[in-house]
Design a protein around this motif. Structure first.
Motif, PDB file in Angstrom:
ATOM      1  N   SER A  73     -15.365  23.177  34.335  1.00 26.09           N
ATOM      2  CA  SER A  73     -15.383  22.975  35.711  1.00 26.09           C
ATOM      3  C   SER A  73     -16.376  22.703  36.753  1.00 26.09           C
ATOM      4  N   HIS A  74     -16.257  21.902  37.460  1.00 24.51           N
ATOM      5  CA  HIS A  74     -17.262  21.674  38.504  1.00 24.51           C
ATOM      6  C   HIS A  74     -16.786  22.290  39.855  1.00 24.51           C
ATOM      7  N   THR A  75     -15.749  22.690  39.895  1.00 24.74           N
ATOM      8  CA  THR A  75     -15.122  23.293  41.374  1.00 24.74           C
ATOM      9  C   THR A  75     -14.089  21.949  41.636  1.00 24.74           C
ATOM     10  N   TYR A  76     -12.818  22.489  41.689  1.00 20.27           N
ATOM     11  CA  TYR A  76     -12.012  21.348  42.043  1.00 20.27           C
ATOM     12  C   TYR A  76     -12.343  20.198  43.245  1.00 20.27           C
ATOM     13  N   ASP A  77     -12.866  20.931  44.263  1.00 21.50           N
ATOM     14  CA  ASP A  77     -13.256  20.432  45.504  1.00 21.50           C
ATOM     15  C   ASP A  77     -14.544  19.893  45.643  1.00 21.50           C
ATOM     16  N   HIS A  78     -15.526  20.046  44.465  1.00 19.33           N
ATOM     17  CA  HIS A  78     -16.789  19.776  44.677  1.00 19.33           C
ATOM     18  C   HIS A  78     -17.300  21.020  45.837  1.00 19.33           C
ATOM     19  N   ALA A  79     -16.915  22.103  45.580  1.00 15.53           N
ATOM     20  CA  ALA A  79     -17.234  22.913  46.672  1.00 15.53           C
ATOM     21  C   ALA A  79     -18.608  23.689  46.724  1.00 15.53           C
ATOM     22  N   TYR A  80     -19.424  23.387  47.520  1.00 15.80           N
ATOM     23  CA  TYR A  80     -20.898  23.885  47.697  1.00 15.80           C
ATOM     24  C   TYR A  80     -20.799  25.292  48.336  1.00 15.80           C
ATOM     25  N   TRP A  81     -21.640  26.077  47.560  1.00 21.47           N
ATOM     26  CA  TRP A  81     -22.020  27.583  48.041  1.00 21.47           C
ATOM     27  C   TRP A  81     -23.019  27.079  49.292  1.00 21.47           C
ATOM     28  N   ARG A  82     -22.942  27.769  50.578  1.00 22.94           N
ATOM     29  CA  ARG A  82     -23.713  27.571  51.599  1.00 22.94           C
ATOM     30  C   ARG A  82     -24.365  28.781  51.915  1.00 22.94           C
ATOM     31  N   GLY A  83     -23.751  30.137  51.503  1.00 27.80           N
ATOM     32  CA  GLY A  83     -24.336  31.339  51.696  1.00 27.80           C
ATOM     33  C   GLY A  83     -23.385  32.565  51.583  1.00 27.80           C
ATOM     34  N   PRO A 121     -21.475  22.825  42.278  1.00 24.31           N
ATOM     35  CA  PRO A 121     -22.245  21.633  42.910  1.00 24.31           C
ATOM     36  C   PRO A 121     -23.419  22.030  43.283  1.00 24.31           C
ATOM     37  N   GLY A 122     -24.294  21.071  42.980  1.00 23.22           N
ATOM     38  CA  GLY A 122     -25.957  21.168  43.258  1.00 23.22           C
ATOM     39  C   GLY A 122     -26.561  22.355  42.850  1.00 23.22           C
ATOM     40  N   GLY A 123     -25.808  22.697  41.791  1.00 18.56           N
ATOM     41  CA  GLY A 123     -26.307  23.945  41.280  1.00 18.56           C
ATOM     42  C   GLY A 123     -26.710  25.063  41.975  1.00 18.56           C
ATOM     43  N   LYS A 124     -26.159  25.322  43.260  1.00 17.59           N
ATOM     44  CA  LYS A 124     -26.282  26.257  44.376  1.00 17.59           C
ATOM     45  C   LYS A 124     -25.771  27.496  44.307  1.00 17.59           C
ATOM     46  N   THR A 125     -26.092  28.429  44.041  1.00 20.90           N
ATOM     47  CA  THR A 125     -25.593  29.831  43.791  1.00 20.90           C
ATOM     48  C   THR A 125     -26.231  31.029  44.360  1.00 20.90           C
ATOM     49  N   SER A 126     -25.674  32.171  44.175  1.00 18.05           N
ATOM     50  CA  SER A 126     -26.498  33.441  44.569  1.00 18.05           C
ATOM     51  C   SER A 126     -25.833  34.348  43.402  1.00 18.05           C
ATOM     52  N   HIS A 141     -21.818  30.695  34.716  1.00 17.82           N
ATOM     53  CA  HIS A 141     -22.399  29.493  35.315  1.00 17.82           C
ATOM     54  C   HIS A 141     -23.516  28.624  34.149  1.00 17.82           C
ATOM     55  N   VAL A 142     -23.406  27.296  34.323  1.00 14.08           N
ATOM     56  CA  VAL A 142     -24.458  26.635  33.544  1.00 14.08           C
ATOM     57  C   VAL A 142     -25.140  25.733  34.530  1.00 14.08           C
ATOM     58  N   GLY A 143     -26.441  25.897  34.437  1.00 16.79           N
ATOM     59  CA  GLY A 143     -27.492  25.052  35.189  1.00 16.79           C
ATOM     60  C   GLY A 143     -28.149  24.017  34.244  1.00 16.79           C
ATOM     61  N   TRP A 144     -29.252  23.794  34.405  1.00 13.99           N
ATOM     62  CA  TRP A 144     -30.108  22.673  33.626  1.00 13.99           C
ATOM     63  C   TRP A 144     -31.519  23.011  33.694  1.00 13.99           C
ATOM     64  N   ALA A 145     -32.072  22.588  32.616  1.00 11.57           N
ATOM     65  CA  ALA A 145     -33.495  22.901  32.449  1.00 11.57           C
ATOM     66  C   ALA A 145     -34.268  21.992  33.767  1.00 11.57           C
ATOM     67  N   PRO A 146     -35.477  22.356  34.058  1.00  6.57           N
ATOM     68  CA  PRO A 146     -36.221  21.436  34.829  1.00  6.57           C
ATOM     69  C   PRO A 146     -36.470  20.114  34.318  1.00  6.57           C
TER      70      PRO A 146
END
Length: 266
Positions: A95-105, A161-166, A180-185
């Motif tokens: 999953s990439h979240t259904y609505d490509h939902a960005y975490w903002r805070g 989305p954007g790899g943005k999390t807390s 959660h899965v991010g990516w290497a630099p």
């Protein structure tokens, strides 16, 4: 572009030479890397599928229902056959979240609540406050849709989305069954960067120089903002060049950081 074509030809020759000497023949994956794709406008999805099949590479796709160039979304009935064929080829999904939902805070308080801004769906561009149940439901909705159209159960993973999390968001997702899965630099392949500043040739060279064993790589099935598309010029030379350097491609099902989680949540 001439430079990109020359680079492709050069790396195809390099791979041919490596294969002729047996340099790439190996019984196990000694230098694994993990190529992943997030959804996008899907304009380059057929090309990407052709390259992956030709190069015999399996990847992990993170899918959201994002707007496409054909007016629908990337998980609609038009694209269902494309996803089903990828499942038959042995690729993995998450999953990439259904609505490509960005975490903002995060919202302060005892119970987890988050400021969320979808970039797809009927409420794209608006900000909402979601509780844990709402966020988990959006992760699960993409996963459920993938299973419905492919017949294959997605991995119990997700990518924000954007790899943005807390930390609170990650704990919430994990509590409802998704790691959660991010990516290497070095794995940020740059296909969403402006081509005026980051040419395809530069991105290819940079990736070949910097990628290390164990890296998770990320690209997309179409980026609206990049004028000179990345995938047609870079994807195959990159795969060929990495193979020639002794790298081998695995899906996240084989990743040591996720194997146990997947086994216990499948």
């Amino acid at each position: 572009m001439p430079g990109a074509k020359a680079a492709a030809a050069s790396f195809l020759l390099l791979a041919a030479g490596a294969l002729s000497t047996g340099a790439l023949a190996q019984g196990s994956c000694a230098k694994p890397i993990y190529l992943t794709f997030d959804t996008g406008h899907m304009g380059v999805a057929p090309l990407i599928a052709e390259v992956l099949k030709r190069q015999d590479v399996r990847v992990t796709f993170f899918a959201a229902a994002e707007p496409t160039q054909t007016g629908g979304d990337s998980l609609d009935s038009q694209w269902a056959p494309w996803w089903k064929v990828r499942a038959a080829e042995g690729h993995e999904f998450a999953s990439h979240t259904y609505d490509h939902a960005y975490w903002r805070g995060d919202i302060k308080g005892m119970a987890p609540r988050f400021r969320i801004q979808p970039s797809a769906g009927a409420f794209a561009g608006r900000q909402f406050t979601w509780d844990a149940e709402q966020y988990c439901a959006n992760i699960a909705k993409a996963s459920d849709r993938l299973q419905h159209i492919t017949g294959k159960k997605p991995l119990p993973l997700f990518r924000a989305p954007g790899g943005k999390t807390s930390p609170k968001l990650l704990a919430t997702a994990k509590a409802c069954g998704y790691e959660h899965v991010g990516w290497a630099p070095a794995g940020f392949l740059g296909d969403e960067l402006p081509s005026e500043k980051f040419s395809n040739e530069k991105l290819l060279q940079q990736a070949l120089e910097r990628i290390q064993p164990g890296d998770i790589l990320v690209a997309h099935l179409g980026i609206w903002s990049r004028k000179d598309p990345w995938a047609p010029a870079v994807l195959e030379p990159l795969i060929v060049g990495l193979k020639a350097k002794g790298f081998c491609f695995e899906t996240l099902r084989q990743h040591p950081a996720y194997r146990a989680w997947i086994a216990s949540h499948s």
